[in-house]
Design an enzyme around this catalytic site. Structure first.
Site, PDB file in Angstrom:
ATOM      1  N   LEU A  20       0.830  -1.211   0.000  1.00 54.20           N
ATOM      2  CA  LEU A  20       0.000   0.000   0.000  1.00 54.20           C
ATOM      3  C   LEU A  20       0.861   1.256   0.000  1.00 54.20           C
ATOM      4  O   LEU A  20       0.394   2.349  -0.282  1.00 54.20           O
ATOM      5  CB  LEU A  20      -0.908  -0.005   1.235  1.00 54.20           C
ATOM      6  N   GLY A  21       2.129   1.091   0.367  1.00 52.95           N
ATOM      7  CA  GLY A  21       2.987   2.280   0.419  1.00 52.95           C
ATOM      8  C   GLY A  21       4.205   1.959   1.262  1.00 52.95           C
ATOM      9  O   GLY A  21       4.245   0.943   1.951  1.00 52.95           O
ATOM     10  N   LYS A  22       5.197   2.831   1.169  1.00 55.96           N
ATOM     11  CA  LYS A  22       6.333   2.601   2.064  1.00 55.96           C
ATOM     12  C   LYS A  22       6.689   3.929   2.707  1.00 55.96           C
ATOM     13  O   LYS A  22       6.888   4.933   2.033  1.00 55.96           O
ATOM     14  CB  LYS A  22       7.524   1.960   1.349  1.00 55.96           C
ATOM     15  N   GLY A  23       6.676   3.906   4.040  1.00 58.66           N
ATOM     16  CA  GLY A  23       7.033   5.127   4.781  1.00 58.66           C
ATOM     17  C   GLY A  23       8.521   5.119   5.039  1.00 58.66           C
ATOM     18  O   GLY A  23       9.241   4.241   4.566  1.00 58.66           O
ATOM     19  N   GLY A  26       9.171   1.801   7.081  1.00 58.56           N
ATOM     20  CA  GLY A  26       8.814   0.444   6.680  1.00 58.56           C
ATOM     21  C   GLY A  26       7.679   0.433   5.686  1.00 58.56           C
ATOM     22  O   GLY A  26       7.161   1.480   5.317  1.00 58.56           O
ATOM     23  N   ARG A  27       7.310  -0.761   5.279  1.00 53.85           N
ATOM     24  CA  ARG A  27       6.275  -0.909   4.244  1.00 53.85           C
ATOM     25  C   ARG A  27       4.930  -1.271   4.848  1.00 53.85           C
ATOM     26  O   ARG A  27       4.864  -1.771   5.975  1.00 53.85           O
ATOM     27  CB  ARG A  27       6.707  -2.042   3.294  1.00 53.85           C
ATOM     28  N   ASP A 137       1.856  15.529  14.961  1.00 55.75           N
ATOM     29  CA  ASP A 137       2.493  15.297  13.658  1.00 55.75           C
ATOM     30  C   ASP A 137       1.472  15.397  12.533  1.00 55.75           C
ATOM     31  O   ASP A 137       1.444  14.568  11.627  1.00 55.75           O
ATOM     32  CB  ASP A 137       3.176  13.917  13.656  1.00 55.75           C
TER      33      ASP A 137
END
Ligand SMILES: Cn1ncc2ncnc(NCCc3cnc(NC(=O)Nc4cccc(C(F)(F)F)c4)s3)c21
Length: 275
Positions: A20-23, A26-27, A137
């Site tokens: 779904l995405g990678k921050g 982590g993924r 944040d």
């Protein structure tokens, strides 16, 4: 009566789907819990990429904070587990993904859409503040959209109980930092939930303009924030400009409250009365 969900989760319980995405940490994967067929998101954090020890503590705090938050505009964190190398967060799946991707694609949001997002953010923050939780944040990267396009405030990895004088090495963008968190020195670092109101002002500006109000080099950004120096382009309506100005106030105590945000003329003009 439904059986209580199992407290102990492990990776084998999940069928792993698309990423779904990678921050930065982590993924995230779309997953399905095998026995119930329940679809959710699984965030994988690699322990060796996190500062050892306190990452587990931070995840525990995040889970403790999130496990008693139940609000339609706050992404659920159902639980967590870990193996030798990784920590896993079991999260509600947000069907329309990351808000910032929609913002970059559309460049900026029309006022009616921005107002809907702002009033939902105000509702989510009001709920958190009532529980003495400061998110700390708020930025487009931490906002997801549910399947009906509704706001899902997420990533409480940096949230704290109010009031707080926690000194964290904040990483990532400075754009959203309120002036009171920039000040050096010990006592000045005691801040309240008013930090989320400043960030809501930065977010409102970015929704309407397509870039953050103090965007510049890191040094210049800090200087502009400390002075509250920003200009609002003329295409922004007078009502929207007024709300932004009442949120981006240097003195935290002089920022308008979340109730006043929800009653602001710009919000009333575009938003059907919520709950
Ligand atoms: C992209 N995407 N698309 C759809 C979708 N649906 C659900 N979720 C998504 N993405 C994940 C959103 C997150 C929610 N909560 C998070 N929490 C966190 O990341 N916590 C965290 C971070 C770093 C370090 C630490 C630690 F260990 F130091 F404590 C904790 S991330 C989705």
């Amino acid at each position: 009566e439904q059986p209580a969900p199992p407290k102990q989760f492990h990776l084998g319980m999940f069928e792993i789907g698309r990423p779904l995405g990678k921050g930065k940490f982590g993924r995230v994967y779309l997953v399905r819990e095998r026995s119930s067929g329940f679809v959710c998101a699984l965030k994988v954090l690699h322990k060796n990429e996190l500062k050892h020890g306190d990452a587990e503590k931070q995840v525990r705090r995040e889970i403790e904070i999130q496990s008693n938050l139940r609000h339609p505009n706050i992404l659920r964190l159902f639980g967590h587990f870990h193996d030798s190398k990784r920590i896993f967060l079991i999260l509600e799946f947000a069907g329309k993904g990351e808000l910032y991707k929609h913002l970059r694609r559309e460049n900026r949001f029309p006022e009616w859409k921005a107002a809907q997002y702002v009033v939902q953010m105000a509702a989510a923050l009001k709920y958190c503040h009532k529980k003495h939780i400061i998110h700390r944040d708020i930025k487009p990267e931490n906002i997801l959209l549910g399947i009906h396009g509704e706001i899902k405030l997420s990533d409480f990895g940096w949230s704290v109980h109010a009031p707080s004088n926690r000194r964290d090495t904040l990483c990532g963008t400075l754009d959203y930092l309120p002036p009171e968190m920039l000040k050096p020195g010990r006592d000045k670092n005691v801040y309240s939930n008013k930090v989320d109101l400043w960030s809501l002002g930065v977010l409102t500006y970015e929704f309407l303009v397509g870039e953050a109000p103090f965007e510049d080099t890191p040094v210049m950004t800090q200087r502009k924030i400390a002075r509250g120096e920003m200009t609002v382009p003329s295409f922004v309506s007078a009502e929207a400009r007024d709300l932004i100005k009442r949120l981006l106030v240097l003195d935290p105590e002089k920022r308008i409250t979340l109730d006043q945000v929800q009653e602001h003329p710009w919000i009333i003009k575009y938003c059907v009365k919520g709950e």
